[in-house]
Write an enzyme that holds these catalytic residues in place. Sequence first.
Site, mmCIF file in Angstrom:
data_model
loop_
_atom_site.group_PDB
_atom_site.id
_atom_site.type_symbol
_atom_site.label_atom_id
_atom_site.label_comp_id
_atom_site.label_asym_id
_atom_site.label_seq_id
_atom_site.Cartn_x
_atom_site.Cartn_y
_atom_site.Cartn_z
ATOM 1 N N GLY A 152 -8.646 4.892 -2.640
ATOM 2 C CA GLY A 152 -6.952 4.723 -2.270
ATOM 3 C C GLY A 152 -7.007 4.739 -0.602
ATOM 4 O O GLY A 152 -6.130 3.497 -0.103
ATOM 5 N N THR B 60 6.561 2.538 -2.869
ATOM 6 C CA THR B 60 5.454 2.948 -3.608
ATOM 7 C C THR B 60 5.847 3.373 -4.772
ATOM 8 O O THR B 60 7.017 3.255 -5.370
ATOM 9 C CB THR B 60 4.747 4.031 -2.721
ATOM 10 O OG1 THR B 60 3.527 4.533 -3.488
ATOM 11 C CG2 THR B 60 5.594 5.394 -2.456
ATOM 12 N N GLY C 38 -3.885 -0.255 -15.832
ATOM 13 C CA GLY C 38 -2.433 -0.131 -15.228
ATOM 14 C C GLY C 38 -1.888 -1.208 -14.984
ATOM 15 O O GLY C 38 -2.484 -2.173 -14.035
ATOM 16 N N LYS D 199 8.316 -0.255 -6.661
ATOM 17 C CA LYS D 199 7.986 -1.731 -6.305
ATOM 18 C C LYS D 199 8.902 -2.666 -7.082
ATOM 19 O O LYS D 199 9.119 -3.651 -6.542
ATOM 20 C CB LYS D 199 6.418 -1.741 -6.481
ATOM 21 C CG LYS D 199 5.908 -0.824 -5.547
ATOM 22 C CD LYS D 199 4.246 -0.813 -5.739
ATOM 23 C CE LYS D 199 3.456 -0.052 -4.752
ATOM 24 N NZ LYS D 199 2.114 0.240 -4.858
ATOM 25 N N SER E 73 1.455 6.363 4.625
ATOM 26 C CA SER E 73 2.116 5.391 5.497
ATOM 27 C C SER E 73 2.890 5.650 6.732
ATOM 28 O O SER E 73 3.110 5.014 7.863
ATOM 29 C CB SER E 73 3.312 4.504 4.619
ATOM 30 O OG SER E 73 2.606 3.881 3.705
ATOM 31 N N ASP F 177 -0.383 -5.033 -2.087
ATOM 32 C CA ASP F 177 -1.472 -4.105 -2.580
ATOM 33 C C ASP F 177 -2.558 -4.951 -3.018
ATOM 34 O O ASP F 177 -3.910 -4.219 -2.860
ATOM 35 C CB ASP F 177 -0.784 -3.445 -3.896
ATOM 36 C CG ASP F 177 0.209 -2.502 -3.345
ATOM 37 O OD1 ASP F 177 0.268 -2.073 -2.185
ATOM 38 O OD2 ASP F 177 0.810 -1.860 -4.330
ATOM 39 N N ASN G 298 5.964 -4.203 -2.467
ATOM 40 C CA ASN G 298 5.991 -2.859 -1.474
ATOM 41 C C ASN G 298 6.161 -3.005 -0.241
ATOM 42 O O ASN G 298 6.295 -2.001 0.571
ATOM 43 C CB ASN G 298 4.389 -2.569 -1.552
ATOM 44 C CG ASN G 298 3.371 -3.548 -0.627
ATOM 45 O OD1 ASN G 298 3.582 -4.625 -0.738
ATOM 46 N ND2 ASN G 298 2.332 -2.811 -0.514
ATOM 47 N N ALA H 6 1.237 -1.698 -8.383
ATOM 48 C CA ALA H 6 0.073 -1.923 -7.571
ATOM 49 C C ALA H 6 -0.992 -2.547 -8.674
ATOM 50 O O ALA H 6 -1.709 -3.649 -8.331
ATOM 51 C CB ALA H 6 -0.752 -0.666 -7.377
#
Length: 306
Positions: A288, A107, A172, A111, A61, A148, A132, A176
């Site tokens: 990613g 990140t 996960g 978040k 970023s 995201d 985010n 995200a």
Amino acid sequence: MTLVPGTGVAGAGVAQPDMAHHSIACRDENHQIVALPVFTPPDGATRLIPIVGDPIAQVKSPAGITAALQARGANAYVMPVHVGTGDVDACLNGLSLARNVDAMLATVPHKFAAFRHAATATPRATLLRAANVLRRNPDGTWHADMLDGVAFITALRGAGCDPARQRALLVGAGGAGAAIAHALLEAGVVTLAIHDADRPRRDALLDRLARDGAGRLMAGPLIAESPDPTGFDIIVNATPAGMRADDPLPVQTAYLTPAMTVGDVITVPEVTKLLEAARAIGCPTCTGIDMFSAGRDLIVDFLLGR
């Protein structure tokens, strides 16, 4: 306190150069010639956008979003801030006091903390309780969104995969992962299986998504306590597993087939061991970096209030 295009060092109303087309050539550590963006130097009027994370060295970023903002004429810089979980609330409170901090990015793993500091939020951020991106409201408080998921779906489609009517396995249930789960449901998957080593966190996400995902949600199937991709069309890793060389694989790659599309949210390394295994058998993949590239303009639009 808002990011306003055309207020850079060249003077108010004068747009900055298009940073997407201004670069310098140099050699990297492998002596390969690479192009680096040229940024307008910061001055006293520069607006700051901290990005908080732990770790932080892997994020793209600072350069990518700074270049995109300056290309639109905003005198702004994205700056990395490495802060641990125990200190993140104090850090965000302190950054909120800085009058030239117009926005913040978050990140892993901050978040959820970012959302806690928002006075207002979009419906998706409110549902997910995660953000985010934050930008200032007129009264100086924070407005949040979670981009995201939208970014990942865009990257997935860029890899040639339309999620509609597909079966997806997501590993996960963090910030995200939650956003990607919501976006996959909105994109029309017929089944979404979610796995997380933190089962209460997984179950909390399943409960949160129950209304939108009625009849389509399930816990991810396991083989020897590791996620089993058998029978799914889309496999997504939304965990940090793969950032380090000795990390375990997030799914049982022996059960991947060429018909599956495999995605990973990790940016460094861009091609994780999961993606290496998927590509070795011919699976389409999205990285990613693909996700970051897809989300960059979404983030900039949000930061500029568009």
